[in-house]
Scaffold this active site. Structure first.
Site, PDB file in Angstrom:
ATOM      1  N   LYS A 153     -26.050 -18.858 -38.604  1.00  0.00           N
ATOM      2  CA  LYS A 153     -27.151 -18.462 -39.487  1.00  0.00           C
ATOM      3  C   LYS A 153     -28.446 -18.411 -38.680  1.00  0.00           C
ATOM      4  O   LYS A 153     -28.575 -19.099 -37.672  1.00  0.00           O
ATOM      5  CB  LYS A 153     -27.327 -19.503 -40.596  1.00  0.00           C
ATOM      6  CG  LYS A 153     -26.053 -19.814 -41.377  1.00  0.00           C
ATOM      7  CD  LYS A 153     -25.883 -18.884 -42.533  1.00  0.00           C
ATOM      8  CE  LYS A 153     -24.681 -19.245 -43.363  1.00  0.00           C
ATOM      9  NZ  LYS A 153     -24.139 -18.118 -44.109  1.00  0.00           N
ATOM     10  N   HIS A 180     -12.859 -16.011 -42.864  1.00  0.00           N
ATOM     11  CA  HIS A 180     -13.214 -14.645 -42.461  1.00  0.00           C
ATOM     12  C   HIS A 180     -12.874 -14.345 -40.993  1.00  0.00           C
ATOM     13  O   HIS A 180     -12.269 -13.329 -40.676  1.00  0.00           O
ATOM     14  CB  HIS A 180     -14.714 -14.395 -42.660  1.00  0.00           C
ATOM     15  CG  HIS A 180     -15.200 -14.688 -44.051  1.00  0.00           C
ATOM     16  ND1 HIS A 180     -14.441 -14.434 -45.174  1.00  0.00           N
ATOM     17  CD2 HIS A 180     -16.373 -15.197 -44.514  1.00  0.00           C
ATOM     18  CE1 HIS A 180     -15.135 -14.775 -46.252  1.00  0.00           C
ATOM     19  NE2 HIS A 180     -16.300 -15.250 -45.880  1.00  0.00           N
ATOM     20  N   ARG A 209     -19.098 -21.191 -70.167  1.00  0.00           N
ATOM     21  CA  ARG A 209     -19.435 -22.258 -71.094  1.00  0.00           C
ATOM     22  C   ARG A 209     -20.589 -21.872 -72.021  1.00  0.00           C
ATOM     23  O   ARG A 209     -20.637 -22.272 -73.166  1.00  0.00           O
ATOM     24  CB  ARG A 209     -19.835 -23.490 -70.285  1.00  0.00           C
ATOM     25  CG  ARG A 209     -19.296 -24.748 -70.884  1.00  0.00           C
ATOM     26  CD  ARG A 209     -19.446 -25.907 -69.992  1.00  0.00           C
ATOM     27  NE  ARG A 209     -20.292 -25.632 -68.822  1.00  0.00           N
ATOM     28  CZ  ARG A 209     -20.403 -26.441 -67.802  1.00  0.00           C
ATOM     29  NH1 ARG A 209     -19.724 -27.545 -67.782  1.00  0.00           N
ATOM     30  NH2 ARG A 209     -21.178 -26.167 -66.778  1.00  0.00           N
ATOM     31  N   GLU A 222     -25.745 -13.828 -38.531  1.00  0.00           N
ATOM     32  CA  GLU A 222     -26.547 -13.602 -39.730  1.00  0.00           C
ATOM     33  C   GLU A 222     -27.987 -14.007 -39.461  1.00  0.00           C
ATOM     34  O   GLU A 222     -28.244 -14.908 -38.655  1.00  0.00           O
ATOM     35  CB  GLU A 222     -26.014 -14.450 -40.878  1.00  0.00           C
ATOM     36  CG  GLU A 222     -24.589 -14.101 -41.272  1.00  0.00           C
ATOM     37  CD  GLU A 222     -24.149 -14.881 -42.500  1.00  0.00           C
ATOM     38  OE1 GLU A 222     -24.234 -14.343 -43.598  1.00  0.00           O
ATOM     39  OE2 GLU A 222     -23.738 -16.049 -42.337  1.00  0.00           O
TER      40      GLU A 222
HETATM   41  C1  BG6 Z   1     -19.558 -16.003 -47.316  1.00  0.00           C
HETATM   42  C2  BG6 Z   1     -20.159 -17.254 -46.756  1.00  0.00           C
HETATM   43  O1  BG6 Z   1     -18.191 -16.174 -47.548  1.00  0.00           O
HETATM   44  O2  BG6 Z   1     -19.757 -14.926 -46.402  1.00  0.00           O
HETATM   45  C3  BG6 Z   1     -21.634 -17.050 -46.464  1.00  0.00           C
HETATM   46  O3  BG6 Z   1     -19.994 -18.319 -47.681  1.00  0.00           O
HETATM   47  C4  BG6 Z   1     -21.845 -15.842 -45.597  1.00  0.00           C
HETATM   48  O4  BG6 Z   1     -22.195 -18.208 -45.864  1.00  0.00           O
HETATM   49  C5  BG6 Z   1     -21.111 -14.633 -46.148  1.00  0.00           C
HETATM   50  O5  BG6 Z   1     -23.227 -15.577 -45.533  1.00  0.00           O
HETATM   51  C6  BG6 Z   1     -21.171 -13.469 -45.192  1.00  0.00           C
HETATM   52  O6  BG6 Z   1     -20.678 -12.329 -45.815  1.00  0.00           O
HETATM   53  P1  BG6 Z   1     -21.176 -10.880 -45.417  1.00  0.00           P
HETATM   54  O7  BG6 Z   1     -20.332  -9.960 -46.239  1.00  0.00           O
HETATM   55  O8  BG6 Z   1     -22.636 -10.800 -45.739  1.00  0.00           O
HETATM   56  O9  BG6 Z   1     -20.926 -10.750 -43.945  1.00  0.00           O
END
Ligand code: BG6
Length: 484
Positions: A331, A240, A51, A216
């Protein structure tokens, strides 16, 4: 070892949402790296479309800044960056109106691959698809790339699929799950289907259980608004982790071919059991380590959204009946560590007095960091003193074994974008696959929404909520330690 680079055909790639975060962090840095590696033909072009009323020069500056920020310093070659930027153009576009579309149509070239990356909110997918057609920009050979989240439940995913299907065939639609672009995730298929060693044991008769962990250390800082509406179940498990589970559980496809692979994954998703509430643990990280807790970042200060989830999942088919798959992701945990661990059953009878009950092998596939494969085997403890046994790893770190510099391993996004240009859909999700994954996830989410219990608090830097330990303990098993 120098990795082989096979150039792709010349392309015009339009990035809708070209000024957005994903484009800045992943798409442009990734394309630069492909250019640097010699994979992107020099006459290809990348056209940002968004945009903002920017000139192409101003847009190039933002791309240059993204490369400076997100590409490792030792991979930043000023001469190559300058040439790469000459391949970048920009068109201000109104996704919901007609502004900019003729200008975009005018600059697209014939005779090259046309690809359109929808790095925008899913609510705009339909508008973009419709206008690409109305203005004659997309034809039967064009490809579109769509990002997660692909819906937030079955109904919305079906609606998105229907909108895209009204303008594009399934062969033209590339639904990204960036986990499928990770080097080690693809290695899962190589390990399984290019080695005779594991396959005969790859079934409930010999596999006690499977653990899939995506841990994470980061919190949801800055993403609270999105995350609070998703939670770990929608953000990580439905996509995932589901993909990882599929690659472990699926039958060998007859060929490494997009539909053959995706047919097999789909069968796994359809064979997943409903998950009982007592087989799910949800957690929320507490304040600590100088940072606020989940609730301080959430939209709703009383949010019940989970930043951690652990579940026990059953796959009801001949191969896996009786072998649980334990999934956990969260997380602000102790370490950033993603791995899949296949724990094989103990030997049926121990002939060694000193080692009862734990004569088991574990195959660990480390996805990140320190990608590699580890096979835990039992050996005799060295030295005199009788026949004492110990478990040792046969450790293969890919970096050591292959002499690959981690910086040179292509990132998931760059690999997947090159697959789009090649027209290879193997590592992309098919519409029916996404819908099946939501059909499995929906009742789990609905059951939670209908309750009033809160997720269990856990300390940042820990392994997650206490109850998650119990999920395994009560089955006489335990989680592997989360460590880098
Ligand atoms: C994303 C999620 O799809 O994947 C995130 O929205 C997450 O919350 C991330 O942190 C993790 O990806 P990677 O490649 O860092 O393991």
């Amino acid at each position: 070892m120098v990795s082989r680079v096979i150039p792709v055909d010349t392309f015009d790639l339009v990035i809708f949402g070209g000024t957005g975060d994903l484009a800045r962090r992943k798409i442009f840095p990734g394309l630069y790296r492909r250019y640097l590696a010699g994979q992107m033909p020099p006459d290809s072009r990348i056209i940002g479309a968004a945009r903002a009323d920017l000139t192409p020069e101003a847009f190039r500056e933002t791309v240059g800044a993204a490369i400076a920020e997100f590409v490792p310093k030792d991979r930043q070659d000023p001469a190559v960056i300058a040439k790469f930027l000459t391949r970048i153009d920009y068109v201000p576009i109104d996704a919901k109106g007609d502004g900019g579309w003729t200008a975009l149509a005018d600059i697209m070239r014939d005779g090259v691959v046309r690809a359109f990356y929808f790095s925008v909110a899913p609510a705009l997918f339909g508008d973009l698809a419709e206008r690409l057609h109305k203005h004659g920009i997309a034809d039967g050979k064009s490809r579109i790339v769509v990002e997660k989240p692909f819906g937030r439940d079955l109904e919305s995913a079906q609606a998105l699929n229907a909108v895209l299907a009204s303008h594009f065939s399934e062969k033209q639609i590339y639904r990204i799950d960036h986990y499928l672009g990770k080097e080690t995730v693809q290695n899962l298929m190589a390990v399984r289907f290019a080695n005779i060693l594991f396959e005969p044991l790859w079934k409930s008769e010999f596999v006690d259980h499977v653990q899939i962990t995506v841990a994470e250390t980061v919190g949801v800082n800055g993403r609270g608004a999105y995350y609070d509406k998703s939670g770990a179940m929608r953000d990580m498990v439905q996509n995932h982790m589901m993909q990882l589970l599929c690659l472990i559980a699926m039958e060998p496809p007859y060929h490494f071919d997009p539909d053959a692979v995706r047919d097999e994954k789909l069968k796994v998703i359809r064979a997943l059991d409903p998950v009982k509430p007592e087989d799910i643990v949800r957690g929320q990280y507490l304040p600590g380590g100088g940072e606020g807790g989940y609730l301080e970042h959430a939209e709703n200060p009383a949010s019940r959204t989970e930043s951690y989830i652990a579940l026990k999942v059953g796959v009801s088919n001949w191969r896996w009946s009786g072998t649980p798959f334990y999934l956990r992701t969260g997380k602000r945990l102790r370490a950033r560590a993603s791995e899949i661990a296949i724990t094989f059953k103990a030997v049926p009878h121990s002939i060694f007095d000193d080692a009862k009950g734990w004569l088991e092998n574990v195959l660990v596939i480390r996805l990140q960091p320190n990608e590699g494969i580890n096979l835990m085997v039992m050996i005799k403890e060295p030295g005199p003193g009788g026949m004492r046994l110990m478990q040792v790893p046969l450790d293969m770190s890919f970096a050591d074994a292959l002499g690959v510099d981690a910086e040179d391993v292509s990132d998931a996004y760059e690999r997947l974008i090159m697959d789009v240009i090649r027209g290879n859909q193997t590592l992309f999700m098919r519409g029916d696959e996404v819908e099946a994954a939501w059909a499995w996830a929906d009742p789990i989410i609905d059951a939670w929404d209908a309750r009033s219990t809160r997720p269990q608090g856990y300390d940042p830097g820990s392994s997650g909520p206490e109850d998650a330990l119990m999920l395994m303990h009560r089955d006489g098993r335990r989680w592997r330690e989360i460590k880098e």
